[in-house]
Design a protein around this motif. Structure first.
Motif, PDB file in Angstrom:
ATOM      1  N   LEU A  80       0.829  -1.201   0.000  1.00 20.18           N
ATOM      2  CA  LEU A  80       0.000   0.000   0.000  1.00 20.18           C
ATOM      3  C   LEU A  80       0.866   1.255   0.000  1.00 20.18           C
ATOM      4  N   ALA A  81       1.891   1.276   0.874  1.00 25.10           N
ATOM      5  CA  ALA A  81       2.769   2.451   0.949  1.00 25.10           C
ATOM      6  C   ALA A  81       3.522   2.652  -0.359  1.00 25.10           C
ATOM      7  N   ARG A  82       3.905   1.565  -0.985  1.00 22.58           N
ATOM      8  CA  ARG A  82       4.631   1.675  -2.255  1.00 22.58           C
ATOM      9  C   ARG A  82       3.719   2.211  -3.353  1.00 22.58           C
ATOM     10  N   SER A  83       2.440   1.801  -3.321  1.00 23.08           N
ATOM     11  CA  SER A  83       1.499   2.283  -4.337  1.00 23.08           C
ATOM     12  C   SER A  83       1.175   3.760  -4.146  1.00 23.08           C
ATOM     13  N   ILE A  84       1.194   4.222  -2.891  1.00 26.45           N
ATOM     14  CA  ILE A  84       0.938   5.643  -2.624  1.00 26.45           C
ATOM     15  C   ILE A  84       2.058   6.500  -3.195  1.00 26.45           C
ATOM     16  N   ALA A  96       5.744  11.432  -0.978  1.00 25.47           N
ATOM     17  CA  ALA A  96       4.922  12.620  -0.732  1.00 25.47           C
ATOM     18  C   ALA A  96       5.836  13.839  -0.729  1.00 25.47           C
ATOM     19  N   ASN A 143       6.215   8.668   2.073  1.00 25.93           N
ATOM     20  CA  ASN A 143       4.920   9.024   2.642  1.00 25.93           C
ATOM     21  C   ASN A 143       4.830   8.608   4.104  1.00 25.93           C
TER      22      ASN A 143
END
Length: 439
Positions: A32-36, A39, A44
């Motif tokens: 999930l963090a990689r897909s986000i 930032a 992120n």
């Protein structure tokens, strides 16, 4: 009336499930963090949180390791006075360290020649910098001599503001040398050293308890570590080094699932018994990537499997820094062949002999340093291969290090079991499981 403690076997079962759940959660959160994505050019919030959790967990383990090693080795040396064949036990332990390392490095050479991971790897950038940490025989010999009584080392790094940031670390090899010397001196001092021996035994009990508390955080720590690895490297990093990664993990599987069970059967030990008792330590080694940080669980696993505490307290701490079939035998063998193939440099029989010699004799060079990287550069420099070759492999090193460390930990339990069996001191396994009910 106080409530009866929860049976340890039930606790261990649920603890294992908790660790597996933590790894699964970490995997999902990492994806999930990689897909986000970043930032504002920085990681992120989720990625930073995963990294923070994993870093804190590993730092807690490492912070408690130096006093544990000191107390464990001093106590174990003193306890050896109650064993008639202490010298023989030490000799047999070192012999089996060498035997299993020889088998592991032979498998590494065979797989390197069979799979040829460095052939057709042109997608990897050839311009790689040599790693900052380089192993050498001189550094290893110098590392045997303690710089101070605590085995501490300070490293300085220039800060952005022009100042210098100093970081204190510890050299595990030097701590072992200091501990062996202190333990031997305590034996020679006789009755006058009894108060000190009592203090060390009390320190050992306290450190064990503190480490058990930290280990209970493993499900949370494993989520952070696995998640961070996914965020940083994903699966794309394996693309250009797929053959190399496959060779490493095939070799690790052969050692764990074929070689170790065969050695156990040859010595009249049930592989099922071994894996049942050793699995918690193997699992923790995989997620923590630290043989030293896994030490308390590894030692307790050996005791649960029937290795006498007086012997396990000596053999396991020593093995945690010098018995590394994954990092110091299999990995440098396959890696050296990869580097030679990548640069188109031929290797002869003498070179393969040097790989074997370096792996069997030089594994202690990894103690207190940068693990497999030091062992790899030591092997490359011995063979005269480009040190820049090690830089090619650093991108996926954390992914490989999980499997390497798991094999290291398994071997650190295997050898004490085999030696104890051959010497007739292996006891019946502890039925309660890994953790004592009061932990």
């Amino acid at each position: 009336m106080a409530a009866a403690p929860k049976p340890a076997s039930r606790y261990v079962s649920s603890f294992g499930l908790q660790v597996l759940a933590g790894m699964a959660v970490g995997l999902l959160l990492g994806l999930l963090a990689r897909s986000i994505g970043p930032a504002g050019g920085a990681p992120n919030g989720l990625a930073q949180a995963l990294d923070l959790v994993g870093t804190i967990f590993v730092d807690l383990l490492k912070a408690l390791v130096p006093p544990l090693i000191f107390a464990a080795i001093v106590s174990s040396i003193v306890n050896l006075r109650d064993i008639n064949n202490a010298a023989r036990l030490v000799g047999q332990t070192l012999l089996w360290f060498a035997i299993t390392a020889l088998i592991a490095v032979s498998i590494g050479i065979a797989l390197g020649l069979l799979i040829q991971p460095g052939v057709g790897s042109g997608a990897i950038p050839a311009e790689a910098a040599a790693p900052k940490t380089v192993g050498s025989w001189l550094d290893f010999l110098k590392g045997l001599v303690p710089a101070n009584a605590l085995g501490l080392a300070a490293t300085g790094k220039a800060a952005d503001g022009g100042g210098i940031t100093v970081t204190l670390g510890f050299n595990v090899l030097q701590i072992i040398v200091i501990s062996i010397a202190v333990g031997a001196a305590a034996l020679r001092a006789g009755e006058a050293a009894e108060p000190f021996i009592g203090f060390v035994r009390g320190l050992l009990a306290i450190m064990r308890r503190l480490l058990w508390w930290v280990i209970r955080l493993t499900p949370i720590g494993s989520a952070g570590l696995i998640g961070t690895a996914i965020v940083k490297y994903g699966w794309d990093a394996l693309a250009g080094l797929s053959a190399f990664a496959v060779a490493i993990y095939v070799g690790l599987a052969i050692i764990l699932l074929i070689v170790y069970p065969a050695l156990l059967l040859l010595n009249g030990i049930s592989p099922r018994r071994f894996f049942k008792g050793a699995w918690p330590a193997i699992q923790l080694g995989f997620v923590s990537r630290s043989s030293v940080g896994t030490l308390p669980v590894t030692e307790r696993s050996a005791e649960v499997l029937g290795v006498p505490r007086s012997y396990a307290a000596f053999a396991v701490p020593l093995a945690s820094t010098t018995k590394m079939d994954g990092c110091a035998a299999l990995y440098p063998a396959i890696s050296a062949i990869f580097v030679a193939q990548f640069y188109g440099l031929p290797l002869g029989l003498t070179d393969y002999g040097l790989i074997v010699l370096t792996s069997v004799l030089g594994s202690a060079a990894t103690a207190g340093l940068t693990g497999a990287t030091v062992m790899l550069t030591l092997t490359l420099s011995t063979l005269g291969l480009p040190l820049e070759g090690a830089g090619l492999l650093l991108a996926i090193d954390p992914i490989l290090d999980m499997g390497r460390t798991a094999i290291n930990v398994a071997g650190q339990i295997l050898v004490p079991m085999i030696v104890a069996r051959r010497e007739g001191i292996l006891e019946e396994p502890v039925p309660e499981g890994l953790l004592p009910a009061e932990a």
